[in-house]
Design an enzyme around this catalytic site. Structure first.
Site, short mmCIF file in Angstrom:
data_model
loop_
_atom_site.label_atom_id
_atom_site.label_comp_id
_atom_site.label_asym_id
_atom_site.label_seq_id
_atom_site.Cartn_x
_atom_site.Cartn_y
_atom_site.Cartn_z
N HIS A 52 26.54 13.78 -35.66
CA HIS A 52 25.71 12.93 -34.79
C HIS A 52 26.44 12.56 -33.53
O HIS A 52 27.66 12.73 -33.41
CB HIS A 52 25.21 11.70 -35.54
CG HIS A 52 26.27 10.75 -35.99
ND1 HIS A 52 26.94 9.90 -35.14
CD2 HIS A 52 26.77 10.51 -37.23
CE1 HIS A 52 27.80 9.17 -35.82
NE2 HIS A 52 27.73 9.53 -37.09
N CYS A 80 31.02 10.47 -41.35
CA CYS A 80 30.26 11.44 -40.57
C CYS A 80 31.18 12.14 -39.57
O CYS A 80 32.36 11.80 -39.44
CB CYS A 80 29.14 10.74 -39.80
SG CYS A 80 27.78 10.17 -40.85
#
Length: 167
Positions: A52, A80
């Site tokens: 992301h 992440c």
């Protein structure tokens, strides 16, 4: 198994909880909530682990959390893989669901080298509110000319010299 030809390398920020191993991408989200922040161009790797953009304070691409953006290239996430917005969008656009992703630990940056990302915290005006790689046509980085800052800085320095040399 076949050949693996590197195509592109991105500066990124994994975290201590980023898993190693082989995974296959699945879901994609234009915007997604990320533990108290928002991210754009999200591609699920496994479980709660996503590729992301840097975090934003709202679902709005001119609310970049500049301090967190500046961490790209270091260990900074909660698991992440943070990327610059343009890089996250590249994955979002070019890696369909089912794309194989392999995470491993190595000091060798590979044939494409280790990319870096510019810092934005000290950028003038509202530039620090935007990721320089965000493809939005309203992104002020698209029209930014660093020499304008140097020119303004030089003019201010000359004015300051004149103000102090009035004897």
């Amino acid at each position: 198994r076949g050949y693996i030809i590197p195509v592109i390398a991105f500066a990124c920020s994994p975290g201590e909880a980023t898993p190693t191993g082989t995974f296959y991408t699945s879901d994609k989200y234009r915007w997604h909530e990320l533990y108290g922040a928002m991210g754009q161009w999200c591609t699920r790797i496994t479980g709660h682990v996503l590729f992301h953009s840097p975090p934003y304070t709202k679902f709005d691409n001119h609310t970049l959390w500049a301090k967190e953006y500046n961490k790209i290239g270091t260990w900074a996430s909660q698991g992440c893989v943070r990327l610059r917005s343009g890089d996250a969008k590249w994955i979002y656009d070019n890696c369909p669901s089912g794309t194989q992703v392999e995470f491993y630990s190595s000091s060798n940056p590979g044939p494409l080298g280790k990319p870096t990302a510019q810092k934005v915290s000290n950028a003038p005006g509202n530039l620090k509110d935007w990721d320089p790689t965000d493809p939005d046509p309203n992104n002020p980085w698209r029209n930014y000319k660093p020499e304008e800052d140097n020119e303004n800085t030089n003019q201010n320095n000359e004015m300051n010299k004149m103000a102090y040399n009035t004897s």
